[in-house]
Design an enzyme around this catalytic site. Structure first.
Site, PDB file in Angstrom:
ATOM      1  N   GLY A 146       0.809  -1.208   0.000  1.00 42.25           N
ATOM      2  CA  GLY A 146       0.000   0.000   0.000  1.00 42.25           C
ATOM      3  C   GLY A 146       0.846   1.264   0.000  1.00 42.25           C
ATOM      4  N   GLN A 147       2.156   1.135  -0.189  1.00 41.80           N
ATOM      5  CA  GLN A 147       3.040   2.299  -0.211  1.00 41.80           C
ATOM      6  C   GLN A 147       2.666   3.196  -1.387  1.00 41.80           C
ATOM      7  OE1 GLN A 147       7.227   1.321  -0.566  1.00 41.80           O
ATOM      8  NE2 GLN A 147       7.866   3.349   0.078  1.00 41.80           N
ATOM      9  N   VAL A 165       4.107   6.350  -2.216  1.00 38.69           N
ATOM     10  CA  VAL A 165       5.257   7.014  -2.832  1.00 38.69           C
ATOM     11  C   VAL A 165       6.467   6.119  -2.592  1.00 38.69           C
ATOM     12  CG1 VAL A 165       6.746   9.059  -2.791  1.00 38.69           C
ATOM     13  CG2 VAL A 165       4.282   9.312  -2.426  1.00 38.69           C
ATOM     14  N   HIS A 174       4.309   8.401   8.391  1.00 37.88           N
ATOM     15  CA  HIS A 174       3.275   9.346   8.782  1.00 37.88           C
ATOM     16  C   HIS A 174       3.262   9.363  10.300  1.00 37.88           C
ATOM     17  CE1 HIS A 174       1.184   9.606   4.814  1.00 37.88           C
ATOM     18  NE2 HIS A 174       1.791   8.425   4.652  1.00 37.88           N
ATOM     19  N   HIS A 225       8.969   6.758   3.934  1.00 33.41           N
ATOM     20  CA  HIS A 225       8.319   7.833   4.678  1.00 33.41           C
ATOM     21  C   HIS A 225       7.468   7.254   5.795  1.00 33.41           C
ATOM     22  CE1 HIS A 225       5.392   6.814   1.513  1.00 33.41           C
ATOM     23  NE2 HIS A 225       4.444   7.317   2.291  1.00 33.41           N
TER      24      HIS A 225
END
Length: 144
Positions: free
Chosen positions: A95-96, A98, A104, A102
């Site tokens: 479900g990445q 980008v 959140h 990173h």
């Protein structure tokens, strides 16, 4: 080694973001307003391009996670959050959104009524006992 265009690398190079912190190895910034999950929701990324947790070198990962921790602590002080949710997806089918590592960091409060923890459960079955397979793999894993 050249990488395909990366929105986070471009953002880091251009310097155009709502920055929360910019450190030598990692940076933190607000997502676009329409995608913020809560007031203060922050993205933390390494300055070096790595796709995810699975391919990050230990130094890059450690610097990024240190900034994740500092951002979370700042949320509890500055925003009076009572906790944070740290979300990451790494690798194909995760479900990445980008392909640049990173995290959140989302502040939480008792009255926010947000459900940010995954509720779905995988229906995938592995061939063997998952605990034993993982433990064996980690025993045989060699440091980089």
């Amino acid at each position: 080694m050249t990488h395909p265009p990366c929105v986070f690398c471009d953002l880091l190079a251009a310097g155009q973001a709502t920055w929360v912190a910019r450190e030598p190895e990692a940076a933190a910034f607000f997502p676009l307003p329409d995608s913020a999950l809560a007031p203060g929701h922050t993205l933390v990324v390494p300055r070096r391009h790595v796709v995810g947790v699975l391919d990050a070198d230990p130094q890059t990962l450690a610097a990024t996670v240190r900034l994740v921790q500092r951002v979370g602590q700042a949320m509890t002080h500055a925003l009076e959050a009572t906790g944070v949710v740290v979300l990451n997806a790494s690798g194909p089918h995760s479900g990445q959104s980008v392909p640049h590592l990173h995290f959140h960091v989302v502040p939480r409060w008792p009255d926010d009524q947000a459900h940010l923890w995954p509720a779905d459960r995988s229906r995938h079955h592995v061939n063997g006992d998952a605990h034993h397979l993982l433990a064996a793999a980690l025993r045989h894993d060699q440091p980089r």
